[in-house]
Write a protein that holds these residues in place. Sequence first.
Motif, PDB file in Angstrom:
ATOM      1  N   ARG A  17       1.270   4.520  -6.205  1.00  0.00           N
ATOM      2  CA  ARG A  17       0.998   5.935  -5.956  1.00  0.00           C
ATOM      3  C   ARG A  17       0.998   6.687  -7.287  1.00  0.00           C
ATOM      4  O   ARG A  17       1.493   6.165  -8.292  1.00  0.00           O
ATOM      5  CB  ARG A  17       2.074   6.503  -5.033  1.00  0.00           C
ATOM      6  N   PRO A  18       0.491   7.913  -7.291  1.00  0.00           N
ATOM      7  CA  PRO A  18       0.481   8.683  -8.546  1.00  0.00           C
ATOM      8  C   PRO A  18       1.884   8.908  -9.137  1.00  0.00           C
ATOM      9  O   PRO A  18       2.032   9.004 -10.348  1.00  0.00           O
ATOM     10  CB  PRO A  18      -0.138  10.026  -8.142  1.00  0.00           C
ATOM     11  N   ASP A  19       2.914   8.953  -8.276  1.00  0.00           N
ATOM     12  CA  ASP A  19       4.270   9.151  -8.795  1.00  0.00           C
ATOM     13  C   ASP A  19       4.916   7.832  -9.239  1.00  0.00           C
ATOM     14  O   ASP A  19       6.076   7.813  -9.651  1.00  0.00           O
ATOM     15  CB  ASP A  19       5.156   9.853  -7.768  1.00  0.00           C
ATOM     16  N   GLY A  20       4.193   6.720  -9.161  1.00  0.00           N
ATOM     17  CA  GLY A  20       4.687   5.433  -9.640  1.00  0.00           C
ATOM     18  C   GLY A  20       5.351   4.581  -8.585  1.00  0.00           C
ATOM     19  O   GLY A  20       5.760   3.459  -8.877  1.00  0.00           O
ATOM     20  N   THR A  21       5.480   5.075  -7.364  1.00  0.00           N
ATOM     21  CA  THR A  21       6.105   4.286  -6.306  1.00  0.00           C
ATOM     22  C   THR A  21       5.068   3.405  -5.627  1.00  0.00           C
ATOM     23  O   THR A  21       3.863   3.599  -5.786  1.00  0.00           O
ATOM     24  CB  THR A  21       6.772   5.192  -5.257  1.00  0.00           C
ATOM     25  N   ILE A  22       5.568   2.463  -4.870  1.00  0.00           N
ATOM     26  CA  ILE A  22       4.697   1.507  -4.177  1.00  0.00           C
ATOM     27  C   ILE A  22       5.033   1.524  -2.698  1.00  0.00           C
ATOM     28  O   ILE A  22       6.199   1.521  -2.319  1.00  0.00           O
ATOM     29  CB  ILE A  22       4.920   0.083  -4.727  1.00  0.00           C
ATOM     30  N   ASP A  23       4.004   1.531  -1.856  1.00  0.00           N
ATOM     31  CA  ASP A  23       4.195   1.370  -0.411  1.00  0.00           C
ATOM     32  C   ASP A  23       4.301  -0.131  -0.148  1.00  0.00           C
ATOM     33  O   ASP A  23       3.296  -0.814   0.055  1.00  0.00           O
ATOM     34  CB  ASP A  23       3.020   1.989   0.344  1.00  0.00           C
ATOM     35  N   PHE A  24       5.522  -0.645  -0.222  1.00  0.00           N
ATOM     36  CA  PHE A  24       5.716  -2.089  -0.149  1.00  0.00           C
ATOM     37  C   PHE A  24       5.188  -2.674   1.152  1.00  0.00           C
ATOM     38  O   PHE A  24       4.518  -3.699   1.144  1.00  0.00           O
ATOM     39  CB  PHE A  24       7.201  -2.441  -0.319  1.00  0.00           C
ATOM     40  N   ARG A  25       5.500  -2.032   2.264  1.00  0.00           N
ATOM     41  CA  ARG A  25       5.081  -2.571   3.551  1.00  0.00           C
ATOM     42  C   ARG A  25       3.558  -2.641   3.638  1.00  0.00           C
ATOM     43  O   ARG A  25       2.989  -3.673   4.011  1.00  0.00           O
ATOM     44  CB  ARG A  25       5.626  -1.718   4.681  1.00  0.00           C
TER      45      ARG A  25
END
Length: 162
Positions: A17-25
Amino acid sequence: QEDLVPPLTTAALYHTRPDGTIDFRGELRRLSAELLFGFLELIKTLVEQPDRYAQQLTSVNVLLSNLVHLTSALRPHQARATLEATLALQVGAMREGVGRLRAQAAAADAALAGLAAALAEAGAAEGDTAESAARPAAAEGAGAQGEGPGAAAGAAAMEVEG
């Protein structure tokens, strides 16, 4: 978190994501579906054109590397969640134990209050007050150290008779 996970040596196929997080699922599901499709393509290539399998095999290897990398990135989260669940169970068990201890302490207090009332009744029936009956026993108990609590009670009983 990033320091705990070894770097990905292949191309990252997952999206951040733009904030650096990942939607792991979502990413794990997407990569798993791609892996299944890539594996089926590899099987098809091996059946139809066995000499052209290398590209499909490389694609499957990259997908597997990405899946392993994402699951490794999830381990700190999994460890934290497991620790939280374990601690919650321990807190529940401790609260239950404290509740049982409080109930036993209340039962012991009630038994002691009943004994004090019985002692007061026994003293009142003999013409003594509970306070005057307790005083000689306390004085005898203080003077007869090392004889035990039974000795003080026996001395108090002898005073009542005499």
